[in-house]
Design an enzyme around this catalytic site. Structure first.
Site, short mmCIF file in Angstrom:
data_model
loop_
_atom_site.label_atom_id
_atom_site.label_comp_id
_atom_site.label_asym_id
_atom_site.label_seq_id
_atom_site.Cartn_x
_atom_site.Cartn_y
_atom_site.Cartn_z
CB THR A 9 -0.91 0.05 1.25
OG1 THR A 9 -0.06 -0.12 2.40
CG2 THR A 9 -1.97 -1.03 1.23
N GLY A 10 2.16 1.11 0.14
CA GLY A 10 3.03 2.30 0.28
C GLY A 10 3.38 2.93 -1.06
CB VAL A 12 8.60 2.06 -2.44
CG1 VAL A 12 9.43 1.03 -3.20
CG2 VAL A 12 9.44 3.29 -2.15
CB SER A 38 -3.49 -2.24 4.84
OG SER A 38 -3.04 -0.94 5.05
CB CYS A 126 16.88 6.00 -3.60
SG CYS A 126 16.70 6.99 -2.12
CE LYS A 205 19.84 4.78 5.38
NZ LYS A 205 18.42 5.16 5.14
NE ARG A 227 14.53 14.48 1.88
CZ ARG A 227 14.74 13.19 1.62
NH1 ARG A 227 14.43 12.68 0.45
NH2 ARG A 227 15.28 12.41 2.54
CG HIS A 234 16.87 11.18 -4.83
ND1 HIS A 234 15.70 11.78 -4.41
CD2 HIS A 234 17.08 10.14 -3.96
CE1 HIS A 234 15.23 11.15 -3.35
NE2 HIS A 234 16.03 10.15 -3.05
CG ASN A 307 13.32 9.26 -5.43
OD1 ASN A 307 12.97 10.07 -6.29
ND2 ASN A 307 12.67 9.13 -4.29
#
Ligand code: A2P
Length: 330
Positions: A9-10, A12, A38, A126, A205, A227, A234, A307
Site C-alpha cells: 500500500t506504500g 514504493v 490494511s 536510492c 549510507k 532535501r 534525486h 528514486n
C-alpha cells in the site's frame, strides 16, 4: 511463480506493482501485504483486484520471492521467517544492507555476488544506486580515490506524508509535517537523523554502501544530503578524484556503454538531466561531465534518477529477474 509484496500500500509498493507488470510478472500469483491496518483493503494488479493479506499468511503461502518495502522494523522481523522457508527476500529497507553476509546488489554492477543460498538480498539506498551506476565503469577503468557528493533529494524519498506536506504548503493548506521545517520554497540540509559527528544517516549510507557495492573499502567519501521541494527524482553533484590520469572522452564512452545509464550532456543545447525529465523512467541519467580544472585527476558530473524507480522498485525487480534467469526458482 508466487511473489509476495510486503508494503504493497506504500509509495514504493505502488511503483513495485507497476514495474512488476511492466517486466513480465503480471501473470504471477501476487500476495500483497501491509500492516494489520490494511488487511482486507484491495489493490489492483494486472487488472485483478487483490485483497491485502497479513504478512504471516504470505509467509505461510510459501512464495518464491518476497519483495519488502515496509520499513526496517518489518524487514528485521519477517525477512528471516521467509528465508527459513526458502523464499528469496529482496529487501528495500536499510535493515540488512551492511551485514557482511548479506549481498547488497545493483544487478548491472555486482550481480555476481549472488548465490542460490542467499535468501536475504538487500536493495541499496536510492541515492547510492544512481550514483554507483555512473561510478562503477569509471572505478574499473581509473580507480576512484575520493568522492565529494552533494545530493538534491526529492520529497518522494521520504514518503507520502512528505509529498502531502509539499503539496499542502503550495496550496496554502494546513498539513501534518514530515519535516521539521517547511519544504516548499526551501531546502533542508538534512536527510535521515543526525549522528554525533554531525553527519546524517543518509550521508553514511552513501559512504558505506558505495564502498560495499564497488568492493573497495579504501575509497574516501564525503557527502552532504539535501532535501529539495521536488517530486520527480534525486539529483547529485559528484566530484571524483581518480588514482590515475583519465581521459574525459574515454569517460564519456564508458558512461555511454554502461547498461541502464543514459548520457544526456550537450551544454550548447541546454541538455542535461533533470528530475522533471527522469520521473517515471528506469534509467539513470548523467550530464555536466567535465574536468575539474582545480585539481589533478579530478572530474565533475551530475546524476539524476527517479528514486522510486531505479532507486527502489526497478532495482529490486531487476534482482528478481536475475534470480529467475539463473533458474533458482523451482
Ligand atoms: P500500511 O499502509 O498498512 O501502513 P510508505 O513507505 O509509503 O510509508 O509505506 C510503508 C508500507 O509499509 C505500507 O504499505 C505500510 O502498510 C507497510 N508497513 C508498515 N509497517 C508494516 C508492518 N509492521 N508490517 C507490514 N507492513 C508494514
Amino acid at each position: 511463480m508466487k511473489i509476495g509484496l510486503i508494503g504493497a500500500t506504500g509509495l514504493v509498493g505502488s511503483v513495485m506493482l507497476k514495474v512488476l507488470e511492466e517486466r513480465g510478472f503480471g501473470d504471477c500469483d501476487l500476495y500483497p501485504a501491509a500492516s494489520e491496518r490494511s488487511i482486507g483493503k484491495t489493490i489492483t494488479f494486472h487488472g485483478r483486484q487483490l485483497k491485502m493479506l497479513s504478512v504471516q499468511s504470505v509467509i505461510d503461502s510459501g512464495v518464491d520471492i518476497a519483495i519488502f518495502s515496509a520499513g526496517s522494523a518489518a524487514s528485521l522481523k519477517y525477512a528471516p521467517l521467509f528465508a527459513e522457508k526458502g523464499t528469496f527476500v529482496i529487501d528495500n529497507s536499510s535493515a540488512w544492507r551492511m551485514y557482511e553476509h548479506i549481498p547488497l546488489v545493483v544487478p548491472q554492477i555486482n550481480a555476481d555476488v549472488l548465490a542460490v543460498h542467499d535468501k536475504i538480498i538487500a536493495n541499496p539506498n536510492c541515492s547510492t544506486i544512481q550514483m554507483v551506476m555512473a561510478l562503477a565503469p569509471l572505478h574499473r577503468a581509473y580507480g576512484i580515490k575520493r568522492l565529494v557528493i552533494s545530493t538534491y533529494q526529492s520529497v518522494t524519498g521520504t514518503g507520502m506524508k512528505a509529498i502531502k506536506q509539499l503539496m499542502s504548503e503550495r496550496a496554502g493548506e494546513p498539513c501534518l509535517m514530515a519535516y521539521p521545517y517547511p519544504i516548499d520554497m526551501n531546502v533542508l540540509p538534512h536527510g535521515g537523523s543526525f549522528e554525533p559527528d554531525g553527519y546524517t544517516t543518509e550521508e553514511l549510507k552513501l559512504v558505506n554502501e558505495t564502498r560495499k557495492i564497488l568492493r573497495d573499502e579504501n575509497i574516501q567519501i564525503t557527502a552532504t544530503v539535501v532535501r529539495v521541494p521536488v517530486r520527480g527524482g534525486h539529483s547529485e553533484a559528484v566530484n571524483i578524484e581518480f588514482a590515475r590520469p583519465y581521459d574525459i572522452n574515454h569517460v564519456r564512452q564508458l558512461l555511454q556503454t554502461m547498461p541502464g545509464l543514459t548520457v544526456m550532456d550537450n551544454p550548447s543545447e541546454n541538455l542535461y538531466p533533470m528530475p522533471l525529465f527522469a520521473e517515471g523512467k528506469d534509467d539513470v541519467f548523467v550530464g555536466r561531465i567535465r574536468q575539474d580544472n582545480s585539481r589533478e585527476n579530478c572530474m565533475n558530473m551530475w546524476i539524476v534518477a527517479d528514486n522510486l524507480r531505479k532507486g527502489a522498485a526497478t532495482n529490486a525487480i531487476e534482482i528478481a529477474q536475475y534470480i529467475v534467469k539463473q533458474g533458482w526458482i523451482k
